[in-house]
Write a protein that holds these residues in place. Structure first.
Motif, short mmCIF file in Angstrom:
data_model
loop_
_atom_site.label_atom_id
_atom_site.label_comp_id
_atom_site.label_asym_id
_atom_site.label_seq_id
_atom_site.Cartn_x
_atom_site.Cartn_y
_atom_site.Cartn_z
N SER A 143 0.82 -1.21 0.00
CA SER A 143 0.00 0.00 0.00
C SER A 143 0.85 1.26 0.00
O SER A 143 0.41 2.31 -0.49
CB SER A 143 -0.92 0.01 1.22
OG SER A 143 -0.17 0.09 2.43
N ARG A 144 2.09 1.17 0.52
CA ARG A 144 2.89 2.39 0.64
C ARG A 144 3.20 3.03 -0.71
O ARG A 144 2.98 4.24 -0.89
CB ARG A 144 4.18 2.08 1.40
CG ARG A 144 4.81 3.30 2.06
CD ARG A 144 3.86 3.93 3.05
NE ARG A 144 4.48 5.00 3.81
CZ ARG A 144 3.85 5.72 4.71
NH1 ARG A 144 2.57 5.51 4.94
NH2 ARG A 144 4.48 6.67 5.37
N GLU A 169 0.08 4.61 -2.05
CA GLU A 169 -0.26 5.82 -1.30
C GLU A 169 0.60 6.99 -1.77
O GLU A 169 0.13 8.13 -1.87
CB GLU A 169 -0.06 5.59 0.19
CG GLU A 169 -1.09 4.68 0.82
CD GLU A 169 -0.73 4.28 2.23
OE1 GLU A 169 -1.54 3.63 2.90
OE2 GLU A 169 0.39 4.63 2.69
N VAL A 213 -4.56 8.06 4.89
CA VAL A 213 -3.44 7.14 4.68
C VAL A 213 -3.67 5.83 5.40
O VAL A 213 -3.42 4.74 4.86
CB VAL A 213 -2.13 7.81 5.16
CG1 VAL A 213 -0.97 6.81 5.09
CG2 VAL A 213 -1.81 9.03 4.32
N ILE A 226 -6.44 3.71 3.60
CA ILE A 226 -5.95 3.10 2.36
C ILE A 226 -5.14 1.85 2.67
O ILE A 226 -5.29 0.81 2.02
CB ILE A 226 -5.12 4.12 1.56
CG1 ILE A 226 -6.02 5.22 1.00
CG2 ILE A 226 -4.38 3.42 0.41
CD1 ILE A 226 -5.26 6.35 0.35
N ALA A 227 -4.28 1.92 3.69
CA ALA A 227 -3.50 0.74 4.09
C ALA A 227 -4.42 -0.38 4.56
O ALA A 227 -4.22 -1.56 4.21
CB ALA A 227 -2.52 1.12 5.19
#
Length: 369
Positions: free
Chosen positions: A115-116, A119, A287, A290-291
């Motif tokens: 996910s990072r 993002e 953030v 989303i993760a």
């Protein structure tokens, strides 16, 4: 549609001949297979983009990202397929959770890692603006540090320069006062320092001579200050202080475009912090959500299998496994009995051969005597 159904059945790891006997379960396992497939596909795209982001700027970045994305997607697909296939719905729920626990933990880790980079792409504009401000601050801090270091290195010269400037300022103030007194003396203005007699008299003449000497000395001080500043400027140029400049817009854009993962990751982590010291909670929670979304998506195949109820197909597969285990056990027992019967026979033959050998040796020794 038949080919697509068979493909999703294969993704779900089902036994096609057995599942064909239960038409009411076809759609269920199509959904499970589709979930596994799209999870692997999504993992492939996310992993490929993550590696492309790492190798951005390299001419082979797309090739590396494609190869890694395919391998990563196949690994996740195979792992999901194995976990879903190995879950025994006839066992207790606690045992099923224990079987799925390694995959769930791995999914959490994969979701956070994958996910990072995505993002970073989602908040790309905000990150670039944050990096622009940070790079300007860093450049200004670097220039200030270099200047401070230079001034500390040449503190004797700077001390002399400051004393000359202080002396020049003091002398300039004195000259200004003396010029005013001279004007008062010439125009006959009576003060504590003037005679009050109108005209250019002896006192005015002495005052003008003194003023001229002070102006000459002031010019000398200014020349010395200029020489000292020139010497320091030459030394700054030799030590490269003039090479450090505030970045232009073009330079900033270039620096931002080639910014590495560490800088972008740090910018994303500090994105919720405003310049005035306050925090923007909406960005921070966005953030995190989303993760969590990626984590949930990675765990989805296991959750789908765990949430599905025990069906006739599961019972049929369970029965087939039991039959195969019984057949395997029977075959092993038959082989063991055959081996047990064969061992005594081989033992008797060996003993008889040994006895015959001993008898033959005895007859040979007897004949010799």
């Amino acid at each position: 549609m038949s080919m697509l159904q068979n493909f999703f059945w294969w993704c779900a790891g089902v036994h096609k001949e057995t599942l064909s006997k239960f038409p009411e379960e076809h759609s269920k396992y199509v959904s499970i297979g589709a979930t596994i497939f799209f999870t692997g596909l999504f993992a492939s795209l996310a992993g490929g983009y993550a590696l492309y982001f790492v190798f951005s700027g390299s001419p082979f970045a797309f090739l590396y990202a494609s190869v890694f994305g395919i391998i990563w997607g196949l690994a996740i697909f195979n792992l999901d397929r194995y976990i879903v296939l190995s879950l025994d719905k006839s066992s207790a729920l606690s045992k099923q959770l224990l079987q799925a626990l390694p995959r769930i933990l791995l999914a959490i880790l994969i979701g956070i890692v994958i996910s990072r980079p995505l993002e970073l792409k989602i908040f790309d504009k905000e990150i670039k603006e944050h990096l622009r401000v940070e790079y300007l601050k860093q450049q200004q801090a670097r220039i200030d540090t270099l200047n401070h270091t230079f001034e500390h290195k040449y503190q004797v010269e700077y001390g002399q320069l400051l004393r000359l400037k202080s002396q020049a300022d003091s002398l300039e103030s004195t000259i200004k006062t003396s010029r005013q007194q001279l004007n008062h003396e010439i125009f006959g203005t009576k003060t504590a320092e003037t005679s009050g007699v109108l005209g250019y008299g002896p006192y005015a003449k002495r005052k003008e001579e003194s003023l001229q000497k002070e102006e000459v000395f002031l010019d000398t001080l200014r020349n010395r200050i200029q020489q000292k500043e020139s010497q320091l400027l030459v030394r700054k140029e030799k030590e490269g202080l003039f090479d450090q400049k505030i970045l232009s817009n073009t330079s900033l854009d270039s620096a931002i475009n080639i910014a590495g993962f560490a800088d972008r990751n740090a910018a994303l982590a500090n994105l919720h912090k405003k310049p005035d010291g306050t925090e923007d909670s909406s960005t921070k929670y966005a953030v995190i959500f989303i993760a969590l979304l990626f984590v949930f998506f990675e765990c989805l195949p296991v959750f789908v299998k765990l949430m599905s109820a025990k069906d006739p197909y599961d019972m049929a597969i369970r029965s087939q496994r039991t039959i195969h285990q019984l057949e395997s056990t029977s075959n092993v027992d038959i082989e063991k009995n055959a081996l047990n019967q064969l061992i005594p026979q081989r033992t008797d033959i060996a003993i008889q051969r040994r006895m015959d050998k001993l008898s033959e040796n005895y007859e040979k020794s007897k004949n010799r005597r």
